[in-house]
Scaffold this motif. Structure first.
Motif: not given
Length: 232
Positions: A65-66, A69-70, A72-73, A81-82, A102
């Motif tokens: 998951f991290k 998120l990274q 996509c960031q 979404q997260p 995000v």
């Protein structure tokens, strides 16, 4: 400076061919749920190419998951979404009733996708790549039943991966892959398309699109409607 993120070589190869077909099947804008997001390479690629679509990644395991998120960031995406934990075998999928995109200032999923008015959250697209052959067979029924609950009336469940077909001689590489999967876990293995379609029909869905893809894979779409099967 971008961090080095976990990467799947197969996802890197197939993301653009899959995207090309997806763009011919779906509309300009909508809400999408990705099942078994893994490293997040597909959702990041699709979200960048389809900025009017809002994406909800998910997986059975939160280990990556991290990384999602990274990824996509780093891509500057505001329409993802997260990620959430989701086991397709669950009788009720634990989809959030509200979401924070995000980054948090970005657009969020529509009220329909968020399950407004006490309804099941609804998605125009549910996308699942390379899960059915590395999961117990009951995950196929769970995927189809969950898609039936959460697709909009004209929504599509799209799956990608290798399949066995009665009228198509199996590629030697797929037979070797199937044997390797079953050795690693007897509950795994390349699925027969007829069996997958039977589970779809039991859930009120049917195969509406079948596209042959590189490396002996198929991209399939299941929907509620009854258009003639198209192949290419």
């Amino acid at each position: 400076m971008h961090l080095q993120l976990p990467t799947s070589a197969a996802s890197e190869r197939n993301k653009l061919p899959i995207l090309e077909v997806l763009q011919s099947w779906i509309g300009h804008a909508g809400n999408a749920l990705e099942i078994a997001s893994g490293t997040g390479q597909h959702v990041a690629c699709f979200a960048a190419a389809l900025p009017a679509w809002h994406w909800q990644p998910s997986d059975l395991d939160d280990a990556l998951f991290k990384a999602i998120l990274q990824r996509c960031q780093q891509a500057g995406l505001s329409n993802v979404q997260p990620p959430i934990l989701l086991d397709v075998r669950a009788p009720q999928w634990p989809l959030p009733s509200s979401n924070t995109a995000v980054p948090s200032s970005a657009n969020t999923l529509s009220a329909e996708a968020n399950g407004a008015n006490g309804k099941h959250p609804r998605f125009d697209l549910i996308y699942c790549a390379n899960m059915l052959h590395i999961a117990p067979w009951e995950c196929c029924a769970g995927l189809m039943q969950g898609a039936s609950r959460h697709l909009t009336e004209e929504g599509l469940l799209v799956t990608y991966g290798p399949y066995l077909e009665d009228a198509v001689p199996p590629a030697p590489s797929n037979l070797a892959f199937d044997a390797d999967l079953r050795q690693r876990d007897p509950a795994w293995g390349i699925r027969h398309l007829n069996d997958v379609c039977a589970e779809a029909e039991a859930a009120g869905l049917q195969l509406v699109q079948r596209v042959t893809m590189p490396a002996n894979n198929l991209l399939l779409a299941f929907g509620r409607k009854t258009p003639a099967l198209q192949t290419r």
